[in-house]
Scaffold this motif. Structure first.
Motif, PDB file in Angstrom:
ATOM      1  N   PRO A 183       5.579  12.268  -6.079  1.00 18.10           N
ATOM      2  CA  PRO A 183       4.444  11.458  -6.510  1.00 18.10           C
ATOM      3  C   PRO A 183       4.660  10.978  -7.930  1.00 18.10           C
ATOM      4  O   PRO A 183       5.253  11.672  -8.748  1.00 18.10           O
ATOM      5  N   LYS A 184       4.157   9.791  -8.199  1.00 16.41           N
ATOM      6  CA  LYS A 184       4.330   9.225  -9.542  1.00 16.41           C
ATOM      7  C   LYS A 184       3.498  10.022 -10.539  1.00 16.41           C
ATOM      8  O   LYS A 184       2.327  10.299 -10.312  1.00 16.41           O
ATOM      9  N   VAL A 185       4.099  10.404 -11.636  1.00 19.72           N
ATOM     10  CA  VAL A 185       3.354  11.092 -12.689  1.00 19.72           C
ATOM     11  C   VAL A 185       2.842  10.030 -13.650  1.00 19.72           C
ATOM     12  O   VAL A 185       3.630   9.239 -14.170  1.00 19.72           O
ATOM     13  N   GLU A 186       1.539  10.032 -13.857  1.00 24.01           N
ATOM     14  CA  GLU A 186       1.004   9.054 -14.804  1.00 24.01           C
ATOM     15  C   GLU A 186       1.380   9.495 -16.203  1.00 24.01           C
ATOM     16  O   GLU A 186       1.685  10.660 -16.432  1.00 24.01           O
ATOM     17  N   THR A 215       0.831  -1.208   0.000  1.00 20.00           N
ATOM     18  CA  THR A 215       0.000   0.000   0.000  1.00 20.00           C
ATOM     19  C   THR A 215       0.861   1.252   0.000  1.00 20.00           C
ATOM     20  O   THR A 215       0.415   2.303  -0.436  1.00 20.00           O
ATOM     21  N   GLU A 216       2.072   1.117   0.465  1.00 19.68           N
ATOM     22  CA  GLU A 216       2.953   2.286   0.563  1.00 19.68           C
ATOM     23  C   GLU A 216       3.094   2.994  -0.783  1.00 19.68           C
ATOM     24  O   GLU A 216       3.111   4.206  -0.856  1.00 19.68           O
ATOM     25  N   ASP A 217       3.216   2.197  -1.853  1.00 17.18           N
ATOM     26  CA  ASP A 217       3.409   2.806  -3.156  1.00 17.18           C
ATOM     27  C   ASP A 217       2.169   3.542  -3.631  1.00 17.18           C
ATOM     28  O   ASP A 217       2.267   4.465  -4.417  1.00 17.18           O
ATOM     29  N   GLN A 218       1.005   3.070  -3.157  1.00 14.19           N
ATOM     30  CA  GLN A 218      -0.189   3.775  -3.586  1.00 14.19           C
ATOM     31  C   GLN A 218      -0.287   5.149  -2.933  1.00 14.19           C
ATOM     32  O   GLN A 218      -0.825   6.088  -3.499  1.00 14.19           O
ATOM     33  N   VAL A 219       0.225   5.240  -1.700  1.00 12.28           N
ATOM     34  CA  VAL A 219       0.287   6.571  -1.099  1.00 12.28           C
ATOM     35  C   VAL A 219       1.369   7.309  -1.868  1.00 12.28           C
ATOM     36  O   VAL A 219       2.541   7.030  -1.733  1.00 12.28           O
ATOM     37  N   ALA A 220       0.908   8.205  -2.721  1.00 15.99           N
ATOM     38  CA  ALA A 220       1.849   8.772  -3.680  1.00 15.99           C
ATOM     39  C   ALA A 220       2.960   9.521  -2.975  1.00 15.99           C
ATOM     40  O   ALA A 220       4.116   9.452  -3.349  1.00 15.99           O
ATOM     41  N   GLN A 221       2.624  10.249  -1.951  1.00 18.56           N
ATOM     42  CA  GLN A 221       3.610  11.127  -1.358  1.00 18.56           C
ATOM     43  C   GLN A 221       3.980  10.613   0.025  1.00 18.56           C
ATOM     44  O   GLN A 221       3.122  10.258   0.817  1.00 18.56           O
ATOM     45  N   HIS A 222       5.261  10.597   0.261  1.00 22.45           N
ATOM     46  CA  HIS A 222       5.723  10.092   1.540  1.00 22.45           C
ATOM     47  C   HIS A 222       5.628  11.196   2.582  1.00 22.45           C
ATOM     48  O   HIS A 222       6.096  12.297   2.382  1.00 22.45           O
ATOM     49  N   ILE A 223       5.029  10.882   3.708  1.00 22.87           N
ATOM     50  CA  ILE A 223       4.981  11.855   4.796  1.00 22.87           C
ATOM     51  C   ILE A 223       6.058  11.472   5.789  1.00 22.87           C
ATOM     52  O   ILE A 223       6.071  10.353   6.294  1.00 22.87           O
ATOM     53  N   PRO A 224       7.002  12.378   6.020  1.00 21.31           N
ATOM     54  CA  PRO A 224       8.115  12.013   6.900  1.00 21.31           C
ATOM     55  C   PRO A 224       7.617  11.694   8.303  1.00 21.31           C
ATOM     56  O   PRO A 224       6.595  12.216   8.737  1.00 21.31           O
ATOM     57  N   PRO A 225       8.347  10.829   8.995  1.00 20.27           N
ATOM     58  CA  PRO A 225       7.890  10.395  10.316  1.00 20.27           C
ATOM     59  C   PRO A 225       7.828  11.556  11.293  1.00 20.27           C
ATOM     60  O   PRO A 225       8.684  12.437  11.279  1.00 20.27           O
TER      61      PRO A 225
END
Lengths: 468, 350
Positions: free
Chosen positions: B146-149, A39-49
């Protein structure tokens, strides 16, 4: 996650000592995400800890200001640059179409006669390239001789002024003028004196007045202040409940007064300095304060002058200094953290700077007059390449240092002679800028790296090298 | 990222693997024909020869030497002494290759640069660093963008012609692929790449003198040869007839562009009465900004003023100036031009 990441991580792991917390966080999280968490990859943007709920240790935060005055005049050209420009202008005289005289001077007007007199003297329409004719039998003679003044900036300025002030008839004897045949009244055309440009060296330069903003007009000057303990540094103060930008305004007002017209460039700091205490302090909030971090905001001064009379930070003195003068005043580790945020045109010696920046101890040779310059780049040791004892000096300087190898930036027989003995003694890696450096040892141990094809392989370096 | 901490650690990591290599390799694994040949031809360096004596240097007169050499001898025609590069390029395999354009004997050689423009120095020392600070975007460690489609659409269907066909453009009429805005680094700080000056004179269809005057003015102002353009279509409303010359342009780059822009900002624009600035609606979204000058404003250029009499007053044209930057959006381009000294007014086009 790609190969680059993995290499990075492997190197970081190999280096042994623990890396900084946020980085380690990222790295370990990457492992985790690769292994299980899809699921991590689906969360497009990483929120830093988020930081720990009850941190035990902390750093005090300071806001500092880097107040600078940009260069006011163009820089002095290097003699090679000015010689090159003069040569190109003479080449231009050879290839350009002839000057369209009647488009600029109506025939038989005083201006036209003056033009004819002057072109006879200097042979070319250009007023500041010396006596040179771009057309005809001797047009090939476009290079100036040794010791000629033509490429000198001051000489060129003088020629332009002289052209504006004279009529071209001054040197001729009164009877020989081409227009005296008739009874035309020779009206004496007097040009008024032209105002001289201001000197590029000011009073403040001569007196070496560090408090003046009129000093070193070609350089960027930075405001440096002396604090209670007598250390020179940029103005700084504890950050209160405010943004960094507000803090920058406040620090400037509290330290250098209100008599300045300034502009804070952007909302983000341009650098930081970390000072670690020898013993951690206990703050009111119950934290262990390990040290101080100062974040510097960039400010430009438009008008006015600093005034420490009513400063509230206990400052004693101030100076406006150029970059290399700052280095002499501030402490060494302070300099290390601030030097990269003082933007400057890079002037040669890039290889040494890159090596020093990546943590290598550089031992190098150069000519006698350049030793100070090279030292300023942060090399470990530098030697004059002329004396025969240079090899012994290098070997002694290398004692107790992990030795990597030799990098030759010239790769001629002469330069190879300089490092051959060192290389014989120690071996290691060897890099040059030509494929087969002359004088290379038959029994050279190690690998030879070529730099000749770097420009074609690496786009960025190639563009920089070829000046595109 | 961990990379931030890395330079020192990379080195310490690498250092462990460095030892005098066991395998003694003759360094010339790869030979360049040129290098080997060079060594055979030149066995000694010219630096080994001592410099000429001071006396010789002071009394050196190249013209007198050349005259002395030619004295009493009939010389061959100049073409026997001079090398002329081939007139046509006959391909990479032809034995007679033209020299590079940077060589003064080349037919394409153009001299220059002649100076280091003040505006360029200001850009290097002040403007670039300030823009970098102003447009800096901070990403915390560990941030992944974020990944760009894929912005282009696939060809869907079972037609065999869809195979290997380039992807389809975005959906919608007049829709086009916008430029990508890369994160700002010190490598992509926007800078001036080119300036185009353009002047359209429909009157030139009847009287070609208009075109000549416009061309002379553009050349004088820009220091670049002007090119004339024909009308491509009949446009009745504008009185254009196809195939007739109606406009002139000139493109300035590098030194010329910097000198022109500095002249415009410091000399011409301040002298225009009640000039509001560049319209904020200007900008094509790809870093190019345009504005116009009226005929009266064009005469304020110092090159025109110096011989204003040479131009028929009624024929002086207005001009459009387009400043090309390598910014990828209007905002960054405007920031650069504002830093250089061009004000903008009205509603901004973002």
């Amino acid at each position: 996650m790609n190969a680059g990441h993995q290499t990075t991580r492997r190197l970081a792991a190999k280096a042994g000592k623990p890396i900084c917390r946020s980085c380690r966080d990222t790295l370990s999280r990457n492992y985790a995400s690769a292994a299980a968490v899809q699921t991590e990859d689906q969360v497009a943007q990483h929120i830093p800890p988020v930081a720990q709920t009850s941190p035990q240790t902390a750093y005090g935060v300071n806001a500092g200001v880097v107040l600078s005055r940009p260069p006011q005049i163009t820089r002095d050209l290097h003699p090679f640059e000015s010689a090159f420009f003069l040569y190109q202008r003479r080449l231009n005289e050879r290839s350009a179409l002839p000057f369209t005289r009647y488009f600029y001077y109506k025939d038989r007007t005083p201006a036209d006669r003056e033009w004819k007199r002057k072109i006879k003297q200097r042979l070319t329409p250009a007023r500041d390239i010396g006596r040179y004719k771009g057309y005809g039998e001797e047009a090939w003679n476009d290079e100036v001789l040794v010791g000629a003044k033509e490429s000198d900036f001051n000489w060129q300025v003088e020629r332009l002024l002289e052209d504006a002030e004279t009529t071209g008839a001054e040197d001729q004897p009164p009877g020989s003028s081409e227009t005296t045949s008739s009874a035309v009244t020779q009206k004496k055309v007097e040009h008024e004196a032209v105002e001289r440009p201001m000197s590029r060296i000011t009073e403040a330069d001569k007196k070496n007045d560090f408090k003046s903003l009129n000093r070193a007009l070609q350089r960027t000057l930075y405001l440096l202040v002396k604090d209670k303990e007598g250390r020179w540094m940029f103005p700084q103060d504890r950050l209160q409940k405010e943004t960094l930008k507000e803090a920058a305004h406040r620090v400037l007002e509290y330290s250098a007064g209100v008599n300045m017209n300034t502009w804070v460039v952007g909302n983000v700091p341009i650098g930081h300095y970390q000072q670690d205490y020898t013993k951690s302090l206990k703050t009111d909030a119950g934290l262990n304060e390990l040290g101080l971090k100062t974040f510097f905001m960039k400010i430009r001064i438009m008008a006015g002058q600093a005034n420490l009379k009513e400063n509230q930070l206990g400052l004693k003195d101030f100076k406006w200094l150029a970059k290399e003068e700052i280095q002499k005043e501030v402490e060494q580790d302070y300099w290390r953290s601030i030097k990269n945020m003082l933007a400057e045109r890079s002037v040669g010696a890039v290889a040494v700077q890159l090596a020093v920046a990546s943590g290598v101890n550089v031992v190098t040779v150069c000519s006698a007059k350049n030793i100070d310059k090279v030292k300023a780049l942060g090399v470990h040791a530098v030697f004059n390449y002329n004396p025969p004892s240079v090899t012994d000096g290098i070997l002694s300087a290398l004692k107790g240092i992990e030795y990597l190898g030799v990098a030759d930036g010239i790769s001629t027989a002469d330069s190879a002679a300089g490092w051959t003995l060192v290389y014989k003694a120690l071996g290691g890696r060897l890099s040059g800028v030509q494929p087969n450096p002359p004088g290379i040892l038959e029994d050279a141990q190690g690998e030879l790296l070529w730099a000749d094809n770097t420009p074609s392989r690496d786009r960025d370096i190639g563009e920089a090298v070829r000046g595109r | 990222m961990a990379l931030r901490e890395l330079p020192f650690r990379t080195v310490s990591g690498l250092c462990r693997e460095v030892r005098p290599a066991v395998h003694a390799v003759r360094p010339s694994l790869r030979r360049n024909a040129s290098a080997g040949a060079l060594q055979e031809v030149e066995d000694s360096s010219s630096f080994a020869v001592p410099p000429p004596s001071k006396d010789l240097v002071q009394n050196f007169d190249p013209i007198a030497r050349s005259r002395l050499r030619r004295q009493g001898k009939k010389q061959l025609p100049a073409s026997r002494y001079q090398y002329r590069p081939p007139k046509y390029y006959r391909g990479p395999l032809h034995p007679h290759q033209p020299p590079p354009a940077s060589d003064p004997v080349s037919r394409e050689f153009q001299p220059g640069p002649f100076s280091l423009p003040r505006l360029e120095q200001t850009y290097q020392s002040t403007i670039a660093a300030d823009i970098l600070t102003l447009t800096y975007q901070h990403y915390p460690p560990g941030y992944r963008p974020p990944k760009v489609e894929n912005r282009l659409r696939q060809w869907s269907g079972d037609s065999p012609y869809f195979k290997n066909r380039p992807l389809r453009g975005p959906r919608g009429r007049g829709e086009e692929l916008r430029l990508l805005n890369e994160p700002r680094t010190f490598r992509n700080v926007p800078k001036i790449t080119k300036i185009t000056v353009h002047s359209m004179v429909p009157e030139a269809q009847e009287n070609s003198a208009y075109l000549h005057v416009a061309g002379m003015i553009l050349q004088a102002v820009s220091n670049v040869r002007a090119t004339a353009h024909k009308a491509r279509h009949n446009v009745v409303g504008w009185g254009l007839r196809e195939g007739k010359y109606v406009a002139v342009t000139s493109h300035m780059e590098r030194e010329d562009a910097h000198h022109f822009l500095a002249k415009l900002v410091d000399v011409v624009l301040p002298r225009i009465k009640e000039w509001k600035g560049v319209p904020g609606s200007s900008g094509d979204g790809a870093g190019n900004m345009s504005f116009g000058l009226t005929p009266a404003q064009v005469t304020l250029f110092p090159e025109i003023e110096v011989n204003y009499d040479a131009y028929p007053p009624k024929m002086i044209p207005g001009m459009h100036i387009t400043i090309h930057t390598d910014a990828t959006n209007n905002k960054d381009a405007r920031l650069l031009l504002q830093a250089i000294g061009l004000p903008f007014y009205g509603k901004l086009n973002d």
